[in-house]
Scaffold this active site. Structure first.
Site, PDB file in Angstrom:
ATOM      1  N   THR A 145       0.893  -1.311  -0.137  1.00 21.73           N
ATOM      2  CA  THR A 145       0.298  -0.257  -0.358  1.00 21.73           C
ATOM      3  C   THR A 145       1.168   1.183   0.112  1.00 21.73           C
ATOM      4  O   THR A 145       1.635   1.658   0.913  1.00 21.73           O
ATOM      5  CB  THR A 145      -1.291   0.167   1.153  1.00 21.73           C
ATOM      6  OG1 THR A 145      -1.759   0.879   1.723  1.00 21.73           O
ATOM      7  CG2 THR A 145      -0.077  -0.393   2.508  1.00 21.73           C
ATOM      8  N   SER A 180      -0.672   3.267  10.330  1.00 20.65           N
ATOM      9  CA  SER A 180      -1.465   2.611  11.335  1.00 20.65           C
ATOM     10  C   SER A 180      -0.553   0.765  11.694  1.00 20.65           C
ATOM     11  O   SER A 180       0.058   0.962  10.843  1.00 20.65           O
ATOM     12  CB  SER A 180      -2.859   2.550  10.118  1.00 20.65           C
ATOM     13  OG  SER A 180      -2.945   1.631   9.797  1.00 20.65           O
ATOM     14  N   TYR A 182      -2.180  -1.664  10.451  1.00 20.79           N
ATOM     15  CA  TYR A 182      -2.525  -2.571   9.144  1.00 20.79           C
ATOM     16  C   TYR A 182      -0.948  -2.058   8.394  1.00 20.79           C
ATOM     17  O   TYR A 182      -0.556  -2.992   7.448  1.00 20.79           O
ATOM     18  CB  TYR A 182      -3.521  -1.979   8.691  1.00 20.79           C
ATOM     19  CG  TYR A 182      -3.031  -2.416   7.198  1.00 20.79           C
ATOM     20  CD1 TYR A 182      -4.004  -3.396   6.384  1.00 20.79           C
ATOM     21  CD2 TYR A 182      -3.790  -1.417   6.114  1.00 20.79           C
ATOM     22  CE1 TYR A 182      -3.356  -3.535   4.975  1.00 20.79           C
ATOM     23  CE2 TYR A 182      -3.645  -1.000   5.314  1.00 20.79           C
ATOM     24  CZ  TYR A 182      -3.590  -2.207   4.505  1.00 20.79           C
ATOM     25  OH  TYR A 182      -4.039  -2.354   3.039  1.00 20.79           O
ATOM     26  N   HIS A 183      -1.062  -0.968   8.757  1.00 20.64           N
ATOM     27  CA  HIS A 183       0.002  -0.138   7.431  1.00 20.64           C
ATOM     28  C   HIS A 183       1.739  -0.929   7.472  1.00 20.64           C
ATOM     29  O   HIS A 183       2.488  -1.145   7.060  1.00 20.64           O
ATOM     30  CB  HIS A 183       0.133   1.293   7.082  1.00 20.64           C
ATOM     31  CG  HIS A 183      -1.025   1.961   6.067  1.00 20.64           C
ATOM     32  ND1 HIS A 183      -2.025   2.285   7.027  1.00 20.64           N
ATOM     33  CD2 HIS A 183      -1.670   1.599   5.155  1.00 20.64           C
ATOM     34  CE1 HIS A 183      -3.186   2.764   5.997  1.00 20.64           C
ATOM     35  NE2 HIS A 183      -2.576   2.157   4.353  1.00 20.64           N
ATOM     36  N   LYS A 186       2.065  -4.441   6.141  1.00 20.59           N
ATOM     37  CA  LYS A 186       2.799  -4.001   4.963  1.00 20.59           C
ATOM     38  C   LYS A 186       3.985  -3.771   5.313  1.00 20.59           C
ATOM     39  O   LYS A 186       4.595  -4.547   3.939  1.00 20.59           O
ATOM     40  CB  LYS A 186       2.003  -2.677   3.772  1.00 20.59           C
ATOM     41  CG  LYS A 186       0.070  -3.640   4.204  1.00 20.59           C
ATOM     42  CD  LYS A 186       0.440  -4.638   3.034  1.00 20.59           C
ATOM     43  CE  LYS A 186      -1.552  -5.051   2.364  1.00 20.59           C
ATOM     44  NZ  LYS A 186      -1.633  -5.571   1.830  1.00 20.59           N
TER      45      LYS A 186
HETATM   46  N1  LIG Z   1      -8.658  -1.713  -1.549  1.00 24.40           N
HETATM   47  C1  LIG Z   1      -7.908  -1.229  -1.182  1.00 24.40           C
HETATM   48  O1  LIG Z   1      -8.611  -0.014  -1.288  1.00 24.40           O
HETATM   49  C2  LIG Z   1      -6.455  -1.120  -1.040  1.00 24.40           C
HETATM   50  C3  LIG Z   1      -5.739  -0.533  -1.234  1.00 24.40           C
HETATM   51  C4  LIG Z   1      -3.870  -1.103  -1.093  1.00 24.40           C
HETATM   52  C5  LIG Z   1      -3.743  -1.869  -1.018  1.00 24.40           C
HETATM   53  N2  LIG Z   1      -4.683  -3.315  -0.976  1.00 24.40           N
HETATM   54  C6  LIG Z   1      -4.509  -3.982  -0.717  1.00 24.40           C
HETATM   55  O2  LIG Z   1      -5.345  -4.902  -1.281  1.00 24.40           O
HETATM   56  C7  LIG Z   1      -5.273  -6.293  -1.368  1.00 24.40           C
HETATM   57  C8  LIG Z   1      -7.561  -6.434  -1.078  1.00 24.40           C
HETATM   58  O3  LIG Z   1      -7.788  -5.962  -1.026  1.00 24.40           O
HETATM   59  P1  LIG Z   1      -8.873  -5.616  -0.704  1.00 24.40           P
HETATM   60  O4  LIG Z   1      -9.624  -4.357  -0.571  1.00 24.40           O
HETATM   61  O5  LIG Z   1      -9.719  -6.762  -1.930  1.00 24.40           O
HETATM   62  O6  LIG Z   1      -9.575  -6.676   0.653  1.00 24.40           O
HETATM   63  P2  LIG Z   1     -10.766  -7.501   1.212  1.00 24.40           P
HETATM   64  O7  LIG Z   1     -10.508  -7.725   2.405  1.00 24.40           O
HETATM   65  O8  LIG Z   1     -11.845  -7.303  -0.028  1.00 24.40           O
HETATM   66  O9  LIG Z   1      -9.826  -8.497   0.207  1.00 24.40           O
HETATM   67  C9  LIG Z   1      -8.943  -9.707   1.402  1.00 24.40           C
HETATM   68  C10 LIG Z   1      -9.635 -10.995   1.001  1.00 24.40           C
HETATM   69  O10 LIG Z   1      -8.438 -11.861   1.509  1.00 24.40           O
HETATM   70  C11 LIG Z   1      -9.193 -13.255   2.474  1.00 24.40           C
HETATM   71  N3  LIG Z   1      -7.676 -13.420   3.772  1.00 24.40           N
HETATM   72  C12 LIG Z   1      -7.683 -12.560   4.383  1.00 24.40           C
HETATM   73  N4  LIG Z   1      -6.837 -13.425   5.367  1.00 24.40           N
HETATM   74  C13 LIG Z   1      -6.320 -15.521   4.789  1.00 24.40           C
HETATM   75  C14 LIG Z   1      -6.464 -15.823   5.318  1.00 24.40           C
HETATM   76  N5  LIG Z   1      -5.911 -16.171   6.335  1.00 24.40           N
HETATM   77  N6  LIG Z   1      -6.817 -17.248   4.811  1.00 24.40           N
HETATM   78  C15 LIG Z   1      -7.346 -16.707   3.799  1.00 24.40           C
HETATM   79  N7  LIG Z   1      -8.464 -15.732   2.629  1.00 24.40           N
HETATM   80  C16 LIG Z   1      -8.236 -14.584   4.033  1.00 24.40           C
HETATM   81  C17 LIG Z   1     -10.074 -11.800   3.205  1.00 24.40           C
HETATM   82  O11 LIG Z   1     -11.346 -13.158   3.198  1.00 24.40           O
HETATM   83  C18 LIG Z   1     -10.479 -11.028   2.100  1.00 24.40           C
HETATM   84  O12 LIG Z   1     -11.385 -11.844   0.993  1.00 24.40           O
HETATM   85  C19 LIG Z   1      -5.361  -6.038   0.449  1.00 24.40           C
HETATM   86  O13 LIG Z   1      -4.235  -6.979   0.736  1.00 24.40           O
HETATM   87  C20 LIG Z   1      -5.257  -4.372   0.666  1.00 24.40           C
HETATM   88  O14 LIG Z   1      -3.988  -4.840   1.495  1.00 24.40           O
HETATM   89  C21 LIG Z   1      -6.070  -2.540  -0.996  1.00 24.40           C
END
Ligand SMILES: NC(=O)c1ccc[n+]([C@@H]2O[C@H](COP(=O)([O-])OP(=O)(O)OC[C@H]3O[C@@H](n4cnc5c(N)ncnc54)[C@H](O)[C@@H]3O)[C@@H](O)[C@H]2O)c1
Length: 384
Positions: A145, A180, A182-183, A186
């Site tokens: 991120t 945070s 969370y960040h 990462k």
């Molecule tokens: N959505 C955004 O704006 C954004 C921005 C920057 C980075 N990200 C990163 O992109 C990735 C996807 O984001 P998102 O918005 O789709 O999140 P999301 O929570 O919708 O998707 C993540 C998925 O991973 C699954 N998951 C988590 N831990 C798991 C585990 N231990 N085993 C199996 N499945 C697991 C969750 O159930 C979920 O379905 C994340 O890593 C997030 O940090 C997202």
């Protein structure tokens, strides 16, 4: 075509990515343990509309496209499970989305912080171990991120910084100052990856992504049962999506502090393009390649203004309310991330135009009756 594992394939980005790569002819396997669904249910912050489970989505996709997506349900933190998936499919590319992605959730209390820390670090660690053991030449595309960098008072380079010190030169990971827990997980992921790239010659692309907005992609257009989740609460909703829902339901847009916080954003369609470009153009063996995955920057005030203007065009009166900032962050700052790497690979950005905003607002209006105003504000404070 080669096999791509989409870890976190039930998520906001995972499912659209799976369909996009399937449409391109890849053999796609989605893996998820439904953690995101379960967390939003237990936090009473469920998405705007119900989303079918992964097996149902795979069936719906097959009916629409004639293409198969394989589904495996399990926890990536469970070594036996993830090892069995790698052994069965021997993927050439692994897209790793599977983390707890909410900053406010990670800052809510000790329990949510512990879950975030354990889940995110062990998931990434197990993926690295499984690659090494089963598919050492494969390519990992890991979602980082932009929040890893924080808001430094210099340009944010794409992952690396050339440093000259006392007449000598070295290239280091760009300094990271996350805002945070969370960040911070990462940041720790990136360090883990860099260690194993140096030690085992892993092939890794780490994508520093900004907040994503949107629901429609070329694969799900007009098929609402193939849309991803749309969370609009303070815990799981990303800001543009959340502000649009707030606008539609007449809930004043909640701008924290002065609203000068600047971030880089992208349309969900561009996330899919970036992931496909990374799959098609893998990093080299022993390379940690980092791209800043954003297409344009906005302050929170600018986003609020854009949402308000979209509301006006559609006959909705949108109010804005400045709240005391619950987070610890700069409210006015320099922000200039370099983001040319993905453009050089061929990314063709979709910008946040008035039409794009109005289309999304119209889509949300269709679900207006389902919006619950009581779950929007969650009052998660960074300093407590
Ligand atoms: N959505 C955004 O704006 C954004 C921005 C920057 C980075 N990200 C990163 O992109 C990735 C996807 O984001 P998102 O918005 O789709 O999140 P999301 O929570 O919708 O998707 C993540 C998925 O991973 C699954 N998951 C988590 N831990 C798991 C585990 N231990 N085993 C199996 N499945 C697991 C969750 O159930 C979920 O379905 C994340 O890593 C997030 O940090 C997202």
């Amino acid at each position: 075509m080669s096999c791509v594992l989409v870890l976190g394939g039930d998520g906001y980005l995972g499912w659209p990515t799976a369909m996009h790569l399937s449409e391109q002819g890849y053999e796609v396997v989605v893996v998820d343990n439904y953690m995101r669904r379960n967390l939003s249910q237990s936090e009473d912050s469920e998405p705007l509309f119900t989303v079918p489970n992964l097996d149902q989505r795979a069936d719906l996709w097959k009916k629409k496209s004639g293409k198969e997506i394989s589904v495996r349900i399990g926890d990536i933190c469970d070594w036996d499970f993830i090892a069995s998936v790698f052994e069965e499919f021997k993927p050439e590319s692994i897209i790793h989305y599977a983390e707890q992605p909410s900053a406010p959730y990670s800052m809510k209390d000790r329990r949510t912080a512990t879950l975030t820390f354990n889940n995110n670090l062990v998931a990434t660690f197990n993926v690295i171990q499984a690659m090494h053991e089963y598919v050492p030449g494969s390519h990992l595309i890991k979602l980082g991120t932009m929040g890893e960098y924080g808001t430094p008072n210099i340009d944010i380079e794409e992952g690396w910084l050339n440093v000259e010190h006392k007449g000598r030169k070295e290239k280091f990971l760009f300094p990271r100052q996350a805002g945070s827990l969370y960040h911070t997980t990462k940041v720790l992921d990136t360090d883990l990856l860099w260690f194993y790239v140096r030690t085992w010659g892993l092939r890794v692309t780490d994508l520093m992504q900004g907040p994503v907005y949107g629901l429609e992609t070329y694969e799900n257009e007009g098929h609402e049962n193939l849309y991803p989740f749309l969370n609009y609460d303070e815990l799981f909703g990303t800001v543009i999506n959340r502000f649009m829902v707030q606008a539609v339901v007449g809930y004043p847009l909640t701008v924290y502090g002065k609203g000068g916080q600047t971030r880089g954003y992208l349309n969900i369609k561009d996330t899919l393009q970036c992931l496909r470009l990374a799959v098609e153009n893998p990093a080299d063996i022993g390379e940690l390649r980092i791209f800043n995955q954003v297409v344009e920057t906005f302050t929170v005030n600018e986003i609020a203004d854009r949402v308000r203007a979209s509301g006006k065009r559609l006959g909705i009166d949108v109010a804005v309310k400045n709240l005391p900032n619950p987070r610890k962050e700069m409210e006015e700052h320099y922000y200039n991330p370099v983001h040319t790497g993905l453009l050089d690979l061929g990314l063709e950005p979709h910008y946040l135009t008035d039409d794009a905003m109005d289309d999304m607002m119209r889509l949300i209006i269709r679900y207006k009756d389902k919006i619950r105003t009581d779950c929007i504000f969650r009052d998660v404070k960074w300093n407590k």
